[in-house]
Motif scaffolding. Structure first.
Motif, mmCIF file in Angstrom:
data_model
loop_
_atom_site.group_PDB
_atom_site.id
_atom_site.type_symbol
_atom_site.label_atom_id
_atom_site.label_comp_id
_atom_site.label_asym_id
_atom_site.label_seq_id
_atom_site.Cartn_x
_atom_site.Cartn_y
_atom_site.Cartn_z
ATOM 1 N N LEU A 93 5.117 7.984 -4.055
ATOM 2 C CA LEU A 93 4.679 9.218 -4.697
ATOM 3 C C LEU A 93 5.074 9.250 -6.163
ATOM 4 C CD1 LEU A 93 3.118 11.713 -3.747
ATOM 5 C CD2 LEU A 93 5.307 12.833 -3.295
ATOM 6 N N GLY A 94 6.058 8.418 -6.543
ATOM 7 C CA GLY A 94 6.434 8.294 -7.939
ATOM 8 C C GLY A 94 7.767 8.902 -8.305
ATOM 9 N N ALA A 135 0.146 7.873 13.441
ATOM 10 C CA ALA A 135 0.266 7.814 14.896
ATOM 11 C C ALA A 135 -1.093 7.903 15.583
ATOM 12 C CB ALA A 135 1.177 8.941 15.388
ATOM 13 N N SER A 136 -2.055 8.561 14.945
ATOM 14 C CA SER A 136 -3.389 8.692 15.542
ATOM 15 C C SER A 136 -4.152 7.372 15.547
ATOM 16 C CB SER A 136 -4.202 9.740 14.775
ATOM 17 O OG SER A 136 -4.600 9.238 13.500
ATOM 18 N N GLY A 137 -3.674 6.402 14.746
ATOM 19 C CA GLY A 137 -4.360 5.120 14.667
ATOM 20 C C GLY A 137 -5.438 5.066 13.603
ATOM 21 N N LEU A 138 -5.675 6.169 12.892
ATOM 22 C CA LEU A 138 -6.700 6.180 11.855
ATOM 23 C C LEU A 138 -6.351 5.230 10.721
ATOM 24 C CD1 LEU A 138 -9.332 7.485 10.833
ATOM 25 C CD2 LEU A 138 -7.931 9.249 9.735
ATOM 26 N N ILE A 139 -5.079 5.212 10.306
ATOM 27 C CA ILE A 139 -4.597 4.290 9.283
ATOM 28 C C ILE A 139 -3.244 3.748 9.740
ATOM 29 C CG2 ILE A 139 -5.776 5.470 7.381
ATOM 30 C CD1 ILE A 139 -3.123 6.792 6.653
ATOM 31 N N ASP A 140 -2.813 2.621 9.136
ATOM 32 C CA ASP A 140 -1.463 2.135 9.426
ATOM 33 C C ASP A 140 -0.527 2.589 8.310
ATOM 34 O OD1 ASP A 140 -1.829 0.407 7.246
ATOM 35 O OD2 ASP A 140 -2.335 -1.302 8.510
ATOM 36 N N PHE A 141 0.773 2.300 8.479
ATOM 37 C CA PHE A 141 1.743 2.838 7.527
ATOM 38 C C PHE A 141 1.585 2.226 6.144
ATOM 39 C CE2 PHE A 141 5.896 3.262 5.480
ATOM 40 C CZ PHE A 141 6.065 4.640 5.582
ATOM 41 N N ASP A 142 1.245 0.940 6.062
ATOM 42 C CA ASP A 142 1.061 0.311 4.751
ATOM 43 C C ASP A 142 -0.070 0.978 3.980
ATOM 44 O OD1 ASP A 142 3.138 -1.469 5.064
ATOM 45 O OD2 ASP A 142 1.867 -3.064 5.884
ATOM 46 N N LEU A 143 -1.165 1.310 4.688
ATOM 47 C CA LEU A 143 -2.263 2.008 4.021
ATOM 48 C C LEU A 143 -1.830 3.413 3.615
ATOM 49 C CD1 LEU A 143 -5.128 2.191 3.036
ATOM 50 C CD2 LEU A 143 -5.881 2.719 5.370
ATOM 51 N N ALA A 144 -1.009 4.050 4.442
ATOM 52 C CA ALA A 144 -0.487 5.375 4.092
ATOM 53 C C ALA A 144 0.308 5.311 2.793
ATOM 54 C CB ALA A 144 0.390 5.909 5.231
ATOM 55 N N ASN A 199 -0.087 3.059 0.390
ATOM 56 C CA ASN A 199 -1.037 2.817 -0.699
ATOM 57 C C ASN A 199 -1.750 4.098 -1.119
ATOM 58 O OD1 ASN A 199 -0.570 0.108 -1.116
ATOM 59 N ND2 ASN A 199 -2.090 -0.560 0.387
ATOM 60 N N LEU A 200 -2.178 4.893 -0.124
ATOM 61 C CA LEU A 200 -2.844 6.157 -0.443
ATOM 62 C C LEU A 200 -1.884 7.118 -1.132
ATOM 63 C CD1 LEU A 200 -4.921 6.691 2.834
ATOM 64 C CD2 LEU A 200 -5.805 6.109 0.562
ATOM 65 N N THR A 201 -0.634 7.132 -0.670
ATOM 66 C CA THR A 201 0.366 7.983 -1.310
ATOM 67 C C THR A 201 0.582 7.571 -2.759
ATOM 68 O OG1 THR A 201 1.482 8.329 0.809
ATOM 69 C CG2 THR A 201 2.760 8.790 -1.178
ATOM 70 N N ARG A 202 0.616 6.260 -3.014
ATOM 71 C CA ARG A 202 0.792 5.774 -4.383
ATOM 72 C C ARG A 202 -0.401 6.189 -5.258
ATOM 73 N NH1 ARG A 202 1.901 1.073 -3.185
ATOM 74 N NH2 ARG A 202 4.170 1.265 -3.383
ATOM 75 N N VAL A 213 -1.980 12.325 -9.626
ATOM 76 C CA VAL A 213 -1.494 13.684 -9.808
ATOM 77 C C VAL A 213 -0.392 13.744 -10.870
ATOM 78 C CG1 VAL A 213 -0.417 15.645 -8.653
ATOM 79 C CG2 VAL A 213 -2.175 14.337 -7.474
ATOM 80 N N ALA A 214 0.391 12.669 -11.003
ATOM 81 C CA ALA A 214 1.424 12.646 -12.041
ATOM 82 C C ALA A 214 0.792 12.774 -13.417
ATOM 83 C CB ALA A 214 2.239 11.357 -11.942
#
Length: 333
Positions: free
Chosen positions: A50-51, A77-86, A88-91, A97-98
């Motif tokens: 997130l920065g 947990a739903s399987g829609l995305i994995d944690f690594d993609l999460a 990347n999206l957060t970054r 937004v920064a």
């Protein structure tokens, strides 16, 4: 879990943070982990993405932070995305937004100063003005952000759909014309101007370029202060964009000269950015272009109709990363 109580007195910065966040920080990282079931390591990865710097054991998180971690955990947990993609999206969200937040604060700080100087000392001066602007501006600005995001999401999906082919690898690549517009001798110019005038110049340069790019149905990929990188799927519109930038910047006696390079080919699109040889070539060509002129690579020159454009090959010269290149100067008949 309610978290530890805050000290009775808060600093000016803490008061502003409280006004913006709408709640107090009451959790440390370990407590966030216990509330959400997400490991400390995963929380640290998300927070860095997130920065923000890591917080060791201090209280630094709000209930909204806990809810955000829980939301992301549930999506994973739903399987829609994995944690690594999460991550990347957060970054991507954090970086976007920064910059938006910095832009917003820079735009509003003068208004804070004005309202603070007009305020009665008993109303809190500058701090009181800042808090009132936050209260008045945040809600409509949040609505604007959601509106703009939906609009850009629809446009992005349409661009992906337009790529066609159905092959997964094709979804990340596209045939585009990349443009790079660069202010001539910006370093020397910035040494002659005050900081305020440099800021005004960069803001005017970026805003005028963005208007021209949008008018030609292109996209600004990034602004680098003294340069703007843009793309378009139509080489003719890319040329018109370059010509438009020269008209509103280089041919305005109050503005510095510019150089524009165009290059076409396959580019990779990732996290809002573009990569590939055309991106590098467009940037390199600006070092070859004359002031207020457009220079293109051979591929772009071949895409511009001969009945509309005159192309003139320039002497071959070394271009860093590409060896010996023959740039092409183009103009409309």
């Amino acid at each position: 879990m309610s978290g530890p109580e805050l000290p009775a007195e808060q600093t000016r910065e803490e008061l502003l943070e409280r006004a913006i966040l709408g709640e107090d920080v009451v959790f440390n990282a370990q407590e966030v982990s216990e509330e959400t079931g997400v490991t400390l390591d995963e929380i640290r990865r998300l927070w860095r993405a997130l920065g923000f710097p890591e917080h060791a054991g201090e209280t630094a998180f709000t209930r909204a932070d806990v809810d955000a971690v829980s939301t992301m955990s549930n999506v994973v947990a739903s399987g829609l995305i994995d944690f690594d993609l999460a991550v990347n999206l957060t970054r991507a969200v954090g970086q976007t937004v920064a910059r938006l937040a910095d832009w917003e604060v820079t735009a509003l700080v003068q208004r804070v100063e004005e309202r603070g100087s007009e305020a009665d000392p008993g109303t809190g001066g500058r701090l009181g003005s800042a808090m009132r602007i936050v209260e008045e501006f945040n809600a409509p600005f949040e609505q604007l952000i959601i509106y703009a995001w939906r609009r850009h999401l629809a446009a992005a999906v349409a661009r992906v759909e337009a790529l066609g082919g159905g092959e997964e690898e094709d979804l990340h690549t596209s045939q585009l014309t990349v443009g790079f517009a660069d202010i001539v001798s910006f370093t020397a110019l910035s040494n002659q101007l005050t900081e305020a005038k440099i800021g005004d110049l960069v803001e005017l340069f970026e805003s005028r370029c963005a208007d021209v790019v949008a008018a030609q149905r292109g996209r600004v990929i990034k602004s680098l202060g003294d340069a703007v990188l843009f793309v378009n799927d139509d080489p003719i519109r890319s040329y018109d964009t370059a010509e438009g930038i020269i008209n509103v910047i280089g041919r305005d006696s109050r503005m510095p000269d510019v150089r524009v390079g165009l290059a076409s080919g396959s580019v990779v699109m990732r996290l809002g950015d573009v990569f590939g040889p055309p991106v590098n070539m467009a940037a390199r060509l600006t070092a070859v272009a004359r002031r207020n002129r457009i220079i293109v690579d051979a591929t772009t020159a071949a895409l511009l109709p001969g009945d509309q454009f005159e192309a003139r090959r320039l002497p071959a010269r070394p271009v860093r990363g590409f060896g010996i290149v023959e740039p092409v100067a183009v103009r409309r008949h």
